[in-house]
Write a protein that holds these residues in place. Sequence first.
Motif, PDB file in Angstrom:
ATOM      1  N   VAL A 173       0.840  -1.200   0.000  1.00  0.00           N
ATOM      2  CA  VAL A 173       0.000   0.000   0.000  1.00  0.00           C
ATOM      3  C   VAL A 173       0.874   1.249   0.000  1.00  0.00           C
ATOM      4  CG1 VAL A 173      -1.736   1.320   1.237  1.00  0.00           C
ATOM      5  CG2 VAL A 173      -1.905  -1.174   1.163  1.00  0.00           C
ATOM      6  N   GLN A 174       1.883   1.254   0.845  1.00  0.00           N
ATOM      7  CA  GLN A 174       2.780   2.404   0.890  1.00  0.00           C
ATOM      8  C   GLN A 174       3.611   2.519  -0.386  1.00  0.00           C
ATOM      9  OE1 GLN A 174       5.038   2.235   4.530  1.00  0.00           O
ATOM     10  NE2 GLN A 174       3.209   2.402   5.821  1.00  0.00           N
ATOM     11  N   ALA A 175       3.984   1.379  -0.934  1.00  0.00           N
ATOM     12  CA  ALA A 175       4.755   1.396  -2.183  1.00  0.00           C
ATOM     13  C   ALA A 175       3.907   1.970  -3.316  1.00  0.00           C
ATOM     14  CB  ALA A 175       5.214  -0.020  -2.531  1.00  0.00           C
ATOM     15  N   LEU A 176       2.635   1.629  -3.320  1.00  0.00           N
ATOM     16  CA  LEU A 176       1.747   2.141  -4.368  1.00  0.00           C
ATOM     17  C   LEU A 176       1.534   3.641  -4.215  1.00  0.00           C
ATOM     18  CD1 LEU A 176       0.004   1.543  -6.810  1.00  0.00           C
ATOM     19  CD2 LEU A 176      -1.897   1.006  -5.278  1.00  0.00           C
ATOM     20  N   GLU A 177       1.409   4.089  -2.982  1.00  0.00           N
ATOM     21  CA  GLU A 177       1.284   5.527  -2.754  1.00  0.00           C
ATOM     22  C   GLU A 177       2.546   6.244  -3.230  1.00  0.00           C
ATOM     23  OE1 GLU A 177       0.317   6.700   1.216  1.00  0.00           O
ATOM     24  OE2 GLU A 177       0.536   8.860   0.766  1.00  0.00           O
ATOM     25  N   GLN A 178       3.681   5.646  -2.920  1.00  0.00           N
ATOM     26  CA  GLN A 178       4.953   6.241  -3.331  1.00  0.00           C
ATOM     27  C   GLN A 178       5.056   6.291  -4.860  1.00  0.00           C
ATOM     28  OE1 GLN A 178       8.472   4.162  -1.781  1.00  0.00           O
ATOM     29  NE2 GLN A 178       9.139   6.127  -0.949  1.00  0.00           N
ATOM     30  N   PHE A 179       4.630   5.226  -5.492  1.00  0.00           N
ATOM     31  CA  PHE A 179       4.658   5.202  -6.959  1.00  0.00           C
ATOM     32  C   PHE A 179       3.766   6.296  -7.537  1.00  0.00           C
ATOM     33  CE2 PHE A 179       3.106   4.066 -11.117  1.00  0.00           C
ATOM     34  CZ  PHE A 179       4.234   3.612 -11.771  1.00  0.00           C
ATOM     35  N   THR A 180       2.569   6.401  -7.007  1.00  0.00           N
ATOM     36  CA  THR A 180       1.602   7.398  -7.489  1.00  0.00           C
ATOM     37  C   THR A 180       2.171   8.802  -7.401  1.00  0.00           C
ATOM     38  OG1 THR A 180      -0.255   6.019  -6.787  1.00  0.00           O
ATOM     39  CG2 THR A 180      -0.685   8.373  -7.096  1.00  0.00           C
ATOM     40  N   ARG A 181       2.678   9.133  -6.240  1.00  0.00           N
ATOM     41  CA  ARG A 181       3.202  10.491  -6.029  1.00  0.00           C
ATOM     42  C   ARG A 181       4.458  10.732  -6.872  1.00  0.00           C
ATOM     43  NH1 ARG A 181       0.485  12.863  -1.807  1.00  0.00           N
ATOM     44  NH2 ARG A 181      -0.584  11.448  -0.377  1.00  0.00           N
ATOM     45  N   PHE A 182       5.303   9.726  -6.949  1.00  0.00           N
ATOM     46  CA  PHE A 182       6.505   9.863  -7.772  1.00  0.00           C
ATOM     47  C   PHE A 182       6.140  10.118  -9.223  1.00  0.00           C
ATOM     48  CE2 PHE A 182       9.274   7.810 -10.870  1.00  0.00           C
ATOM     49  CZ  PHE A 182      10.437   8.539 -10.687  1.00  0.00           C
ATOM     50  N   HIS A 183       5.236   9.325  -9.755  1.00  0.00           N
ATOM     51  CA  HIS A 183       4.885   9.438 -11.174  1.00  0.00           C
ATOM     52  C   HIS A 183       4.345  10.824 -11.491  1.00  0.00           C
ATOM     53  CE1 HIS A 183       3.713   7.554 -15.088  1.00  0.00           C
ATOM     54  NE2 HIS A 183       2.924   8.623 -15.108  1.00  0.00           N
ATOM     55  N   ILE A 184       3.455  11.296 -10.679  1.00  0.00           N
ATOM     56  CA  ILE A 184       2.855  12.616 -10.935  1.00  0.00           C
ATOM     57  C   ILE A 184       3.909  13.709 -10.864  1.00  0.00           C
ATOM     58  CG2 ILE A 184       1.276  14.338 -10.002  1.00  0.00           C
ATOM     59  CD1 ILE A 184      -0.607  12.060  -9.244  1.00  0.00           C
ATOM     60  N   ARG A 185       4.730  13.675  -9.835  1.00  0.00           N
ATOM     61  CA  ARG A 185       5.745  14.718  -9.670  1.00  0.00           C
ATOM     62  C   ARG A 185       6.777  14.689 -10.794  1.00  0.00           C
ATOM     63  NH1 ARG A 185       8.419  13.213  -5.363  1.00  0.00           N
ATOM     64  NH2 ARG A 185       6.704  12.057  -4.382  1.00  0.00           N
ATOM     65  N   PHE A 186       7.292  13.506 -11.064  1.00  0.00           N
ATOM     66  CA  PHE A 186       8.343  13.380 -12.083  1.00  0.00           C
ATOM     67  C   PHE A 186       7.843  13.845 -13.445  1.00  0.00           C
ATOM     68  CE2 PHE A 186      10.856  11.241 -15.296  1.00  0.00           C
ATOM     69  CZ  PHE A 186      12.153  11.346 -14.814  1.00  0.00           C
ATOM     70  N   HIS A 187       6.649  13.437 -13.819  1.00  0.00           N
ATOM     71  CA  HIS A 187       6.137  13.759 -15.145  1.00  0.00           C
ATOM     72  C   HIS A 187       5.714  15.220 -15.265  1.00  0.00           C
ATOM     73  CE1 HIS A 187       6.293   9.440 -15.523  1.00  0.00           C
ATOM     74  NE2 HIS A 187       6.069   9.544 -16.813  1.00  0.00           N
TER      75      HIS A 187
END
Lengths: 195, 195
Positions: free
Chosen positions: B84-98
């Motif tokens: 769950v935390q990994a998915l949250e991290q992925f979500t936030r990373f993807h949005i910020r990076f892109h």
Amino acid sequence: MARTAGSHSALTAPRIREAAQALFAQHGYAAVSMRQIAAEVGVQVGALYNYTSDKQSLLFDLMSSHLDDLLSARAEDQTEADPVQALEQFTRFHIRFHARRPDAVFIAYMELRNLTPENFATIEAMRRRYEDGLSAILRDGQAQGAFRIQDARVATMAIIAMLTGVNTWFRKTGRLSLSEVEEIYWGMIRRLVVA
Amino acid sequence: MARTAGSHSALTAPRIREAAQALFAQHGYAAVSMRQIAAEVGVQVGALYNYTSDKQSLLFDLMSSHLDDLLSARAEDQTEADPVQALEQFTRFHIRFHARRPDAVFIAYMELRNLTPENFATIEAMRRRYEDGLSAILRDGQAQGAFRIQDARVATMAIIAMLTGVNTWFRKTGRLSLSEVEEIYWGMIRRLVVA
DNA sequence: CCTTGATCTGAACGACTGTTCAGTTACAAC
DNA sequence: GTTGTAACTGAACAGTCGTTCAGATCAAGG
């Protein structure tokens, strides 16, 4: 040489549209020449100009008639008033409609920047009308307490992106049938918004 | 005329990359000429060929270095082991990076068809590696019972399409800040998969 | 059967394409 | 101050681009 045997505008016109659509989708508008389109149809370049005033109109006509089809097909499809059922209907409609015409969809998303400003504004307005249909459903369900949505506009964009994304990976010969894909997406979207 | 005052490869090289990236994103690879890029840099066409072997390499280099950045940035970012935390991290990373590099992202998605087959295969493999990172998180959570997902591969495509779609509408000057967008998307994705 | 109009060819227009390269200039090292 | 090389110009190459148009041929109606 001049007019060729069996030539008829009722035959040539759609063949030009089909050739242009296929080539634009595969290589991109800017990378396709009028001579390539003519060759695909089996005709010389000059003949194309009996059917289109220029290359830009060819692109615009493809895009606007695609969006016309989309808007009228959806207007006809939408019968449910209940928000949850309306959303399910929208989901299934979108997937089915777009899966059937991948080239037209691809062009409508990829070639926006190759439209003149006036043509772009026209196309963008049509796309917006389609999106607004989904927004209306979401706000309806929100007002009735059937949906739990933090931001209706963002949810609209998220759902449309998710649904249109199907076209990037779905193949008729793949692991899943189109109706299986419909089921899975409706399951995901239901969880996303239904209270 | 020949070498110009103040000219230096350490200055010119990045300026060429930046000019090409901006122009490719705005008009499309096929619609941009080497002369346009040169003009943007303030140089004659021939000078570009001190920095790139041809136009195709210019595109490929932009795309591959973007994906290199993406993969290494994500490898560095991902610290959480809990699904769950990994998915949250992925979500936030993807949005910020892109959100930070809209031009590079746009090119990486729109210009795939203008790559030679070899270059396409290379880029596609990198993109696939990124997607597989998300798939791994989803399958992990599924195995642990933390997620309720009907089809992990479809969910992967749906989530990526949804997240990448942010770039089509998000504007820094718009109604929502980037961290608000992050919150809303993580809220939606959580509902989508968390059991 | 002849005429009229629809349909296409073939050729041309000037402009632009990616790429190469001999020649020229500025910079850096000695 | 001289020299070697890095960096760039200017011009050229052979093609391709979108678009136009006079002329040739076919199809259809009277």
